[in-house]
Design a protein around this motif. Structure first.
Motif, short mmCIF file in Angstrom:
data_model
loop_
_atom_site.label_atom_id
_atom_site.label_comp_id
_atom_site.label_asym_id
_atom_site.label_seq_id
_atom_site.Cartn_x
_atom_site.Cartn_y
_atom_site.Cartn_z
N HIS A 1 0.80 -1.23 0.00
CA HIS A 1 0.00 0.00 0.00
C HIS A 1 0.83 1.28 0.00
O HIS A 1 0.30 2.34 -0.27
CB HIS A 1 -0.93 0.01 1.22
N TRP B 1 -1.01 3.90 6.11
CA TRP B 1 -0.50 2.54 5.98
C TRP B 1 0.89 2.33 6.59
O TRP B 1 1.34 1.20 6.68
CB TRP B 1 -0.48 2.06 4.52
N GLU C 1 -8.71 0.42 -0.35
CA GLU C 1 -7.42 -0.22 -0.56
C GLU C 1 -7.25 -1.45 0.32
O GLU C 1 -6.42 -2.32 0.05
CB GLU C 1 -6.28 0.76 -0.26
#
Length: 275
Positions: free
Chosen positions: A54, A89, A135
């Motif tokens: 990510h 992330w 995501e």
């Protein structure tokens, strides 16, 4: 003082040393400001040499580079680390210098386990973080978790236990909530919601789940095609359930009348007539 040779020598030595140190410091400062030490490269790597899913290296580098102040010598590495850990992330970052004008940033990514509350994610290590939910969805729906602030790791541990406890009947937890009164509710992958209540001791919840697992096949067999919607396991010696397959008769509210008893006559033995 001017007649004390030792004092004059000591003073002269001190002044000379101070002058030399000042000269060296000035030289170092001048050298450190040369263009060759201007930061030109920030390399992002995985902390555990695992491919980053990510964190896009180019995007992160471009967005963070403008926030870094100083050059190879003067950059505050703690400030750089904090800047990278603010990126979605990124769970943890370490920073080190690379001669003569670079930085190496090693990044550990969050691994999302499910959603937490509204709009946030819970990692497999029990960390709550903010990122793009789209995501995190790897072609399957993420489990949903709810609980008071600070209960994240408790909820994560209970989720792991529930997965193993429901495994014998092939049911998988899909949603787990811990209320403000610390009562547990779990929703399973078949749509059934189970009230497990508060934990009175360390075995309370486990015992209730095991009791449900023991009778679950019989419940399913009795309802046949009907799905169980909710089960309340907070009763000490039983359970309560709701299901669309269980219907109440339309005349259930009508009073029941007792049927009148019929009187029966005892037959008498009449003499038979012989012919």
């Amino acid at each position: 003082m001017w007649h004390d040779v030792r004092a004059l020598n000591a003073t002269a030595s001190t002044l000379l040393a101070a002058t030399l140190l000042a000269g060296i410091a000035s030289g170092v400062w001048w050298l450190s400001q040369r263009p060759m030490f201007t930061l030109r490269e920030v390399r992002i790597e995985s902390l555990y040499k695992i491919d980053l899913k990510h964190v896009n290296e180019l995007t992160v580098r471009n967005s963070v580079l403008g926030k870094i102040r100083g050059n190879f010598f003067t950059t505050d590495l703690d400030q750089v680390r904090t800047t990278f850990e603010a990126v979605p992330w990124v769970r943890r970052a370490t920073v080190r210098r690379e001669w003569p004008n670079g930085l190496i940033v090693e990044v550990e990514e969050h691994e999302a386990l499910g959603t937490w509350g509204e709009g946030r994610l819970l990692s497999v290590k029990g960390d709550v973080f903010t990122a793009n939910l789209a995501e995190a969805d790897d072609d399957h729906e993420l489990p949903a978790f709810f609980g008071p602030a600070g209960s994240e790791k408790d909820v994560l541990a209970r989720f792991s236990e529930l997965r193993s406890w429901f495994a014998p009947v092939k049911l998988v937890p899909q949603e787990l909530a811990l209320s403000s009164r610390y009562a547990w509710t779990v929703k399973l992958d078949n749509g059934m919601s189970v009230e497990l209540g508060r934990e009175q001791d360390k075995n309370t919840v486990k015992a209730r789940v095991q009791r449900l697992v023991g009778v679950y096949p019989q419940l399913v067999a009795r309802l046949q095609e009907g799905r169980i919607d909710t089960i309340d396991m907070r009763y000490p010696n039983g359970l309560a359930l709701s299901s669309a397959a269980l219907t109440v008769p339309t005349d259930a509210n009508k009073p029941v009348k007792a049927a009148a008893k019929k009187k029966t006559k005892t037959p008498t033995n009449k003499p038979t007539k012989q012919i």
